[in-house]
Structures are given as structure tokens and as C-alpha cells.
Design a protein around this motif. Structure first.
Motif, PDB file in Angstrom:
ATOM      1  N   MET A   1       0.835  -1.174   0.000  1.00  0.00           N
ATOM      2  CA  MET A   1       0.000   0.000   0.000  1.00  0.00           C
ATOM      3  C   MET A   1       0.883   1.241   0.000  1.00  0.00           C
ATOM      4  SD  MET A   1      -2.928   0.939   2.748  1.00  0.00           S
ATOM      5  CE  MET A   1      -4.217   2.012   2.241  1.00  0.00           C
ATOM      6  N   LYS A   2       0.483   2.261  -0.721  1.00  0.00           N
ATOM      7  CA  LYS A   2       1.200   3.530  -0.760  1.00  0.00           C
ATOM      8  C   LYS A   2       0.504   4.498   0.184  1.00  0.00           C
ATOM      9  CE  LYS A   2       2.456   2.729  -5.527  1.00  0.00           C
ATOM     10  NZ  LYS A   2       2.278   3.097  -6.916  1.00  0.00           N
ATOM     11  N   TYR A   3       1.260   5.113   1.059  1.00  0.00           N
ATOM     12  CA  TYR A   3       0.705   6.024   2.044  1.00  0.00           C
ATOM     13  C   TYR A   3       0.966   7.485   1.700  1.00  0.00           C
ATOM     14  CZ  TYR A   3      -0.096   1.950   4.934  1.00  0.00           C
ATOM     15  OH  TYR A   3      -0.534   0.753   5.403  1.00  0.00           O
ATOM     16  N   ILE A   4       2.169   7.773   1.215  1.00  0.00           N
ATOM     17  CA  ILE A   4       2.570   9.150   0.964  1.00  0.00           C
ATOM     18  C   ILE A   4       3.299   9.205  -0.366  1.00  0.00           C
ATOM     19  CG2 ILE A   4       3.961  11.095   1.796  1.00  0.00           C
ATOM     20  CD1 ILE A   4       3.763   9.764   4.619  1.00  0.00           C
ATOM     21  N   LYS A   5       2.934  10.182  -1.170  1.00  0.00           N
ATOM     22  CA  LYS A   5       3.672  10.458  -2.401  1.00  0.00           C
ATOM     23  C   LYS A   5       4.179  11.881  -2.331  1.00  0.00           C
ATOM     24  CE  LYS A   5       1.347   7.494  -5.738  1.00  0.00           C
ATOM     25  NZ  LYS A   5       0.617   7.469  -7.018  1.00  0.00           N
ATOM     26  N   THR A   6       5.428  12.063  -2.684  1.00  0.00           N
ATOM     27  CA  THR A   6       5.994  13.399  -2.821  1.00  0.00           C
ATOM     28  C   THR A   6       6.405  13.546  -4.283  1.00  0.00           C
ATOM     29  OG1 THR A   6       8.282  12.748  -2.350  1.00  0.00           O
ATOM     30  CG2 THR A   6       6.877  13.278  -0.447  1.00  0.00           C
ATOM     31  N   LEU A   9       9.252  10.745  -4.487  1.00  0.00           N
ATOM     32  CA  LEU A   9       9.301   9.563  -3.629  1.00  0.00           C
ATOM     33  C   LEU A   9       7.926   8.979  -3.355  1.00  0.00           C
ATOM     34  CD1 LEU A   9      11.743  11.056  -0.977  1.00  0.00           C
ATOM     35  CD2 LEU A   9      12.354   9.543  -2.872  1.00  0.00           C
ATOM     36  N   ILE A  10       7.929   7.681  -3.000  1.00  0.00           N
ATOM     37  CA  ILE A  10       6.749   6.994  -2.499  1.00  0.00           C
ATOM     38  C   ILE A  10       7.122   6.383  -1.154  1.00  0.00           C
ATOM     39  CG2 ILE A  10       5.152   5.069  -2.852  1.00  0.00           C
ATOM     40  CD1 ILE A  10       5.601   5.472  -5.894  1.00  0.00           C
ATOM     41  N   LEU A  11       6.322   6.678  -0.132  1.00  0.00           N
ATOM     42  CA  LEU A  11       6.489   6.066   1.179  1.00  0.00           C
ATOM     43  C   LEU A  11       5.392   5.022   1.312  1.00  0.00           C
ATOM     44  CD1 LEU A  11       7.896   8.884   1.266  1.00  0.00           C
ATOM     45  CD2 LEU A  11       7.524   8.819   3.730  1.00  0.00           C
ATOM     46  N   ARG A  12       5.764   3.785   1.571  1.00  0.00           N
ATOM     47  CA  ARG A  12       4.849   2.661   1.431  1.00  0.00           C
ATOM     48  C   ARG A  12       5.129   1.572   2.453  1.00  0.00           C
ATOM     49  NH1 ARG A  12       8.407  -1.011  -0.157  1.00  0.00           N
ATOM     50  NH2 ARG A  12       9.933  -0.601  -1.783  1.00  0.00           N
ATOM     51  N   ASP A  13       4.281   0.517   2.382  1.00  0.00           N
ATOM     52  CA  ASP A  13       4.528  -0.693   3.155  1.00  0.00           C
ATOM     53  C   ASP A  13       5.875  -1.296   2.745  1.00  0.00           C
ATOM     54  OD1 ASP A  13       2.146  -0.849   4.648  1.00  0.00           O
ATOM     55  OD2 ASP A  13       1.090  -1.861   3.021  1.00  0.00           O
ATOM     56  N   TRP A  14       6.423  -2.078   3.652  1.00  0.00           N
ATOM     57  CA  TRP A  14       7.657  -2.808   3.365  1.00  0.00           C
ATOM     58  C   TRP A  14       7.337  -4.044   2.535  1.00  0.00           C
ATOM     59  CZ3 TRP A  14      12.578  -1.374   5.092  1.00  0.00           C
ATOM     60  CH2 TRP A  14      12.613  -0.264   5.932  1.00  0.00           C
ATOM     61  N   LYS A  15       8.253  -4.401   1.645  1.00  0.00           N
ATOM     62  CA  LYS A  15       8.145  -5.601   0.830  1.00  0.00           C
ATOM     63  C   LYS A  15       9.254  -6.570   1.235  1.00  0.00           C
ATOM     64  CE  LYS A  15       6.743  -2.926  -3.240  1.00  0.00           C
ATOM     65  NZ  LYS A  15       7.162  -2.542  -4.609  1.00  0.00           N
ATOM     66  N   GLU A  16       9.007  -7.825   0.999  1.00  0.00           N
ATOM     67  CA  GLU A  16      10.028  -8.853   1.262  1.00  0.00           C
ATOM     68  C   GLU A  16      11.326  -8.520   0.520  1.00  0.00           C
ATOM     69  OE1 GLU A  16      11.385 -12.198   3.237  1.00  0.00           O
ATOM     70  OE2 GLU A  16       9.335 -11.455   3.391  1.00  0.00           O
ATOM     71  N   SER A  17      11.192  -7.985  -0.689  1.00  0.00           N
ATOM     72  CA  SER A  17      12.369  -7.664  -1.502  1.00  0.00           C
ATOM     73  C   SER A  17      13.182  -6.498  -0.932  1.00  0.00           C
ATOM     74  CB  SER A  17      11.953  -7.344  -2.941  1.00  0.00           C
ATOM     75  OG  SER A  17      11.093  -6.217  -2.973  1.00  0.00           O
ATOM     76  N   ASP A  18      12.615  -5.735   0.008  1.00  0.00           N
ATOM     77  CA  ASP A  18      13.354  -4.636   0.648  1.00  0.00           C
ATOM     78  C   ASP A  18      14.369  -5.157   1.662  1.00  0.00           C
ATOM     79  OD1 ASP A  18      11.703  -2.782  -0.693  1.00  0.00           O
ATOM     80  OD2 ASP A  18      10.313  -2.649   1.013  1.00  0.00           O
ATOM     81  N   ILE A  19      14.113  -6.319   2.222  1.00  0.00           N
ATOM     82  CA  ILE A  19      14.920  -6.799   3.353  1.00  0.00           C
ATOM     83  C   ILE A  19      16.395  -6.944   3.002  1.00  0.00           C
ATOM     84  CG2 ILE A  19      15.268  -8.697   4.991  1.00  0.00           C
ATOM     85  CD1 ILE A  19      12.182  -8.960   5.088  1.00  0.00           C
ATOM     86  N   PRO A  20      16.784  -7.612   1.911  1.00  0.00           N
ATOM     87  CA  PRO A  20      18.227  -7.705   1.618  1.00  0.00           C
ATOM     88  C   PRO A  20      18.873  -6.337   1.391  1.00  0.00           C
ATOM     89  CG  PRO A  20      16.969  -9.222   0.234  1.00  0.00           C
ATOM     90  CD  PRO A  20      15.981  -8.374   0.962  1.00  0.00           C
ATOM     91  N   LYS A  21      18.145  -5.430   0.777  1.00  0.00           N
ATOM     92  CA  LYS A  21      18.671  -4.077   0.545  1.00  0.00           C
ATOM     93  C   LYS A  21      18.821  -3.329   1.866  1.00  0.00           C
ATOM     94  CE  LYS A  21      16.356  -4.162  -3.861  1.00  0.00           C
ATOM     95  NZ  LYS A  21      15.132  -3.794  -4.558  1.00  0.00           N
ATOM     96  N   PHE A  22      17.862  -3.520   2.771  1.00  0.00           N
ATOM     97  CA  PHE A  22      17.935  -2.864   4.070  1.00  0.00           C
ATOM     98  C   PHE A  22      19.072  -3.457   4.901  1.00  0.00           C
ATOM     99  CE2 PHE A  22      16.170  -1.807   8.381  1.00  0.00           C
ATOM    100  CZ  PHE A  22      16.286  -0.441   8.247  1.00  0.00           C
TER     101      PHE A  22
END
Length: 187
Positions: A1-6, A9-22
Motif C-alpha cells: 500500500m502507498k501512504y505518501i507520495k511526494t 518519492l513513495i512512502l509505502r509498506d515494506w516488501k520482502e524484496s526490501d529486506i536484503p537491501k535494508f
């Protein structure tokens, strides 16, 4: 889900694919230079799970941030609730804290400020939160500069109880802003 758009940028829910990058982001000594150490992969994964749990429970939290032009995950920005219990015995608890962390290749492009301003606008429009606090090491000038750009004012200096005496990060500064005041900034 997308919460904030600037704008960028998009501020959103975390995805499984974000974890290795984080995990890579938190393992970077430059990114973590204002922390006592780098985060372990387990700590980074736990952070993501906890951040998403807060978003699910409250409708806000520490959002994953991606660039609109590349759809690339670049870090996080958001707010979290600090309760009275815990190691930080500060006079303003419980409260809401704003925070951010970005991968080094995305520094000095205004992303952290843009995302943080988006969060402040989100809070102003969608919650009854009146004040937002931020804290950082007194030598963390990049974060302090973002706090100032958010219109925050310094309210306290304290010695972080989890950092050893004599460490350069021991002294911390606290800033706050009144969310309901109209900000002179636009996204």
C-alpha cells in the motif's frame, strides 16, 4: 500500500524484496556512523517486521521509501510511538518520533528532507498528533540540518544511557515541532 507520495518519492509498506537491501544499508559503516555499531542482518530484518507491524496496527509508522523514477528502495522515513518504559527516560515521553535512514548513494539529493516533510504533512492531515520529536547524536549534523528544515526547535540535550561514557555519540539532542502550525514548506 502507498501512504505518501511526494514529488520524487513513495512512502509505502515494506516488501520482502526490501529486506536484503535494508540489510546492506544497515551494514554500511558510513550509514551507521552515528550509531555505536552496524546492524546485524537479524536486527535489520526484525526492524522491518516491527516497522510493518506498526504500520498495520496504526496506519502509520516507519515507511519504506522508494524513488518514483526508478521504483528503487532507498531507505525509510516515518514516525513511531515512544512509550514511557524502556531505557530512554526523557521528560517528553510518551511521544511520537520522526526518523529516517537512507542508502549512501542517495545522500545529498534532498530525499531525506523531502520524505520527512511528506511525513509531517501526512501527520498533519491524517492524525490528531500535535507534536513530533526527533533526536540524534549532537555531532550528527546531517540529521540536525533536516530537523531544522522541518521547522523543529531544540528542546533538550541528554546523555544516551545505552552508549558508554566517553563515546563521541553519548551526548544526544532532542528537537520538536508543533504539527498543527502551518509549515512554510511545500512538497
Amino acid at each position: 500500500m502507498k501512504y505518501i507520495k511526494t514529488k520524487r518519492l513513495i512512502l509505502r509498506d515494506w516488501k520482502e524484496s526490501d529486506i536484503p537491501k535494508f540489510i546492506r544499508l544497515n551494514g554500511d559503516k558510513d550509514v551507521r556512523r552515528y550509531f555505536p555499531n552496524v546492524a546485524t542482518p537479524e536486527e535489520s530484518k526484525e526492524f522491518v517486521l516491527s516497522a510493518q507491524s506498526d504500520i498495520d496496527a496504526r496506519g502509520f509508522g516507519l515507511f519504506a521509501v522508494e524513488r518514483r523514477d526508478t521504483n528503487e528502495f532507498i531507505g525509510f522515513t516515518g514516525i513511531q510511538v515512544w512509550e514511557e518504559e524502556g531505557p530512554l527516560k526523557l521528560h517528553f515521553l510518551p511521544t511520537i518520533e520522526i526518523g529516517w535512514r537512507f542508502a549512501k548513494q542517495h545522500w545529498n539529493q534532498g530525499f531525506a528532507t523531502e520524505a520527512a516533510l511528506g511525513v509531517v504533512k501526512f501527520v498533519e492531515r491524517n492524525t490528531d498528533i500535535k507534536e513530533i520529536y526527533a533526536y540524534a547524536s549532537s555531532i550528527n549534523y546531517p540529521s540536525i540540518n533536516i530537523m531544522l528544515k522541518l521547522g523543529m526547535e531544540k528542546v533538550q540535550t541528554f546523555e544516551h544511557p545505552l552508549i558508554m561514557e566517553g563515546h563521541s555519540l553519548k551526548t544526544q539532542v532532542v528537537y520538536k515541532t508543533d504539527v498543527k502550525k502551518r509549515h512554510r514548506f511545500r512538497l
